[in-house]
Design an enzyme around this catalytic site. Structure first.
Site, PDB file in Angstrom:
ATOM      1  N   GLU A  35       0.836  -1.177   0.000  1.00  0.00           N
ATOM      2  CA  GLU A  35       0.000   0.000   0.000  1.00  0.00           C
ATOM      3  C   GLU A  35       0.882   1.241   0.000  1.00  0.00           C
ATOM      4  OE1 GLU A  35      -1.518   0.138   3.891  1.00  0.00           O
ATOM      5  OE2 GLU A  35      -2.511   2.059   3.658  1.00  0.00           O
ATOM      6  N   ASP A  95      -0.420  -2.449   6.033  1.00  0.00           N
ATOM      7  CA  ASP A  95      -0.151  -2.083   7.427  1.00  0.00           C
ATOM      8  C   ASP A  95      -1.042  -2.894   8.360  1.00  0.00           C
ATOM      9  OD1 ASP A  95       1.575  -0.233   6.455  1.00  0.00           O
ATOM     10  OD2 ASP A  95       0.224   1.493   6.727  1.00  0.00           O
ATOM     11  N   ASP A 134      -2.996  -2.131  10.511  1.00  0.00           N
ATOM     12  CA  ASP A 134      -4.008  -1.287  11.153  1.00  0.00           C
ATOM     13  C   ASP A 134      -5.316  -1.347  10.364  1.00  0.00           C
ATOM     14  OD1 ASP A 134      -3.560   0.131   8.879  1.00  0.00           O
ATOM     15  OD2 ASP A 134      -2.607   1.839   9.857  1.00  0.00           O
ATOM     16  N   ASP A 137      -6.830   0.739   8.296  1.00  0.00           N
ATOM     17  CA  ASP A 137      -6.771   1.052   6.871  1.00  0.00           C
ATOM     18  C   ASP A 137      -6.159  -0.095   6.072  1.00  0.00           C
ATOM     19  OD1 ASP A 137      -8.029   3.421   7.043  1.00  0.00           O
ATOM     20  OD2 ASP A 137      -6.224   4.677   6.849  1.00  0.00           O
TER      21      ASP A 137
END
Ligand code: 0RA
Length: 665
Positions: free
Chosen positions: A453, A526, A528, A530
């Site tokens: 990403e 990641d 997280d 997102d």
């Protein structure tokens, strides 16, 4: 008229005497008449072409061979006549002529010749050519012949009956005494109404069929006669076919003057006690080739050819391959020999295998493949030991053979590599997306594409990768929500068209797993919310556009850590809060401050950290994305949930509901 009366009375109302073997006419199964055979000959003999025509001869010859293999006959006369007739005459027990109890006025012979699926299983033979197209029964030959004459010599009496297109032209008649004759003679001419005006037996083909039978059963002598006007170099006017050398003689003939890798061929035979199967084989290797092919395999069951191979051939291949590998090991060449495949062993070989089974089963459209699983065991067990001894007895020869086969294996691997390199370089010529950092290695095997990403994470990943086998494609922003997008929109999306170019595949029905440029596709986002969202979008894309990629187990999730914990020289990574707390409690119990850092994203990690924790096959953990069977049915719902409002929940859903196999790769 007294004689005629006697003939008519021959079977009237009498049960008939039981034959020596305990057979009684009551055993004959009567299923149906012969009309269906003439209506649909293809159903019984696989067509009405030349092959089918010769099948009639094969059927009659097989019946006589059954009698010989069972030990009741040792001579078969085959005669090809100028007017389209062929006759097969054996010196076996003779088809039973006693009256059939169900049909009172009919002889067993007439029932056998006019009833489908009769005969065979009551004959008391250990091996018979029954099953499939083979063993359709002499009644099928009768139905498809415009003339068929049968003579039986039994109990010093000669019996005779004539048929046309399956129908008797009169009753079975006693025609005299035959003090010295025994057996069955069937003479017939295939019906031109079925096979066409121009249908004729091919003398060379009939001769070859008869000759191979003599090789396959050394206990028989086949006397061949052929009308002078039909005779040729490939079908002599007369021949006596008897081969005490069996299959080994057969193979020697196939090889002719070809130079062989070993001086001796490898041949042998075994017979299990009590008629529980027998096997005979002969193999030799040559670099000379056979016409178009490098080698050949011929296989037989109960003297019937099995051109499509089957379990007996598989057993032979297995024994030879395992034997050679074991020999290589003892000769200190195990490493090179590891590459040997059964195809490498058989490629330069001329191989013949013949088995005898009590209940052969033939499979395939043309029933040309042996299916009995026990045949594979029988042959492998029979061949393996003698093969090991054969190799050990002549080490120089064995060495030559091993080299010959290893060279083939190495040649095959070389060719495969060349093909792969040229395929890969052809791929390379396709324009790849500019932001793809491709791997340098040419082989697809072991290669990986990381989908990351954003450009900053992409930069870290490019530094952390093994550039020989790992490629990186950074994807900008959130990729289109494909579950709801139209095909048109998908096609215009830059991120997706870059992704397809990098993967080397197309979507939907045009997807071809073969063209996928990497062994593994790894989504690395990641740790997280997102990142979870992007991962779920990508999984949705793959699931919608190319589910076969997921089915093939080629899609993975990288599992980057969220926390780094260190104390003194000790460092650990945690994938989430729970993992962090567990590590704190269990691993960092010593004195001193534990330093905890939370990665905001992959881009924040040092390349060395990213490599160690997430990318290096030696230290990372990957999750393979698979869909459980239940999940597949639920796929529509799953995707909706994935695409719902709360990304946290979405990721949870993936972890809970998609089946993850955690693999240390
Ligand atoms: C059924 C039963 C017996 C022999 C045969 C058939 C038989 C069929 C053919 C076809 C060509 N040659 C053949 N020879 C024998 C057993 C008869 C007995 O027990 O005596």
């Amino acid at each position: 008229m007294a004689k005629a009366k006697r003939e008519d009375d021959l079977f009237a109302g009498k049960g008939g005497p039981a034959a020596e073997s305990g057979y009684t006419a009551a055993d004959i199964e009567v299923l149906e008449g012969l009309e269906p055979v003439r209506k649909r000959p293809g159903m019984y003999i696989g067509g009405t072409d030349e092959r089918a025509l010769h099948h009639l001869f094969a059927e009659v010859l097989d019946n006589a061979m059954d009698e010989a293999v069972a030990g009741f006959a040792d001579r078969i006369d085959v005669s090809l006549e100028a007017d389209g007739f062929v006759s097969v005459n054996d010196n076996g027990r003779g088809i039973p002529v006693d009256a059939h109890p169900k049909f009172k006025t009919k002889s067993a012979l007439e029932v056998i010749l006019t009833t489908l699926h009769s005969g065979g299983k009551f004959s008391g033979k250990a091996y018979k050519t029954s099953g499939g197209l083979h063993g359709v029964g002499v009644s099928v030959v009768n139905a498809l012949s415009d003339v068929l004459e049968v003579e039986v010599a039994r109990d010093r009496t000669l019996y005779r009956q004539e048929y046309s297109r399956g129908a008797p032209k009169g009753k079975l008649k006693e025609v005299g005494a035959t003090p010295n004759r025994r057996g069955t003679k069937i003479r017939f001419r295939p019906d031109t109404e079925i096979f066409g005006e121009r249908a004729r037996f091919r003398p060379a083909r009939v001769f070859a069929m008869a000759r191979s039978k003599a090789y396959l059963h050394r206990g028989v002598t086949i006397r061949w006669k052929c009308a002078a006007e039909l005779a040729s170099e490939d079908a002599p006017e007369e021949a006596v076919l008897h081969f005490p050398g069996g299959l080994a003689d057969f193979l020697a003939e196939q090889f002719g003057t070809r130079k062989t890798v070993t001086d001796q061929m490898f041949s042998g035979r075994i017979e299990r006690e009590g008629g529980h199967g027998a096997a005979e084989w002969a193999v030799a290797w040559t670099a000379a080739g056979f016409g178009e092919a490098d080698g050949f395999s011929r296989s037989y069951c109960n003297t019937v050819p099995t051109p499509d191979g089957g379990t007996h051939e598989a057993g032979l291949r297995a024994a030879l391959t395992k034997g050679l590998r074991a020999y290589a090991e003892s000769a200190g060449k195990a490493k090179r020999a590891a590459a040997i495949s059964p195809d490498d062993v058989m490629a330069g070989a001329g191989a013949m295998i013949s088995v005898f089974l009590a209940n052969p089963e033939f499979q395939g459209q043309t029933k040309d493949r042996l299916a009995n699983p026990e045949a594979a065991r029988l042959v492998e067990q029979a061949v393996r030991d003698p093969f090991d001894h054969w190799l050990a007895a002549a080490p120089k020869e064995a060495e030559r053979l091993l080299e010959f086969v290893i060279e083939r294996a190495e040649e095959r691997l070389r060719r495969r590599k060349e093909k792969e390199v040229s395929r890969k370089s052809a791929m390379k010529k396709l324009r790849l997306p500019g932001k793809l950092a491709d791997c340098s290695g040419a082989e697809q095997e072991g290669s990986e594409l990381f989908l990351v990403e954003g450009d900053s994470a992409g930069g870290s990943a490019k530094q952390a990768r093994d550039r020989r086998s790992q490629a990186v494609l950074p994807l900008r922003g959130k990729i289109l929500n494909v579950a709801s997008a139209s095909a048109d929109k998908i096609g215009k999306n830059q991120e997706i068209s870059d992704l397809l170019l990098a993967l080397g595949v197309q979507t939907g029905s045009k997807f071809d797993l073969e063209t996928l440029r990497y062994e593994r596709v790894i989504i690395m986002t990641d740790a997280d919310v997102d990142g979870a969202h992007i991962a779920s979008l990508l999984i949705t894309f793959f699931y919608t556009a190319m589910p076969a990629l997921i089915d093939a187990g080629r899609l993975y999730l990288a599992l980057p850590p969220l926390y780094r914990l260190s104390q003194g020289g000790k460092t650990e990574y945690a994938k989430d809060e729970a993992d962090r707390d567990r590590l704190l409690k269990e691993e960092f119990t010593g004195r001193g401050k534990v330093e905890i850092s939370r990665f905001k994203g992959l881009g924040e990690m040092m390349p060395a950290q990213l490599k160690e924790t997430t990318m290096d096959p030696a230290t990372r953990t990957l999750a393979r994305v698979t869909l459980a069977d239940g999940a597949r049915a639920e796929a529509g719902k799953l995707i909706e949930t994935l695409m719902g409002r709360k990304p946290e929940l979405r990721f949870q859903y993936i972890q809970d509901n998609a089946a993850f196999a955690e693999l240390d790769l």
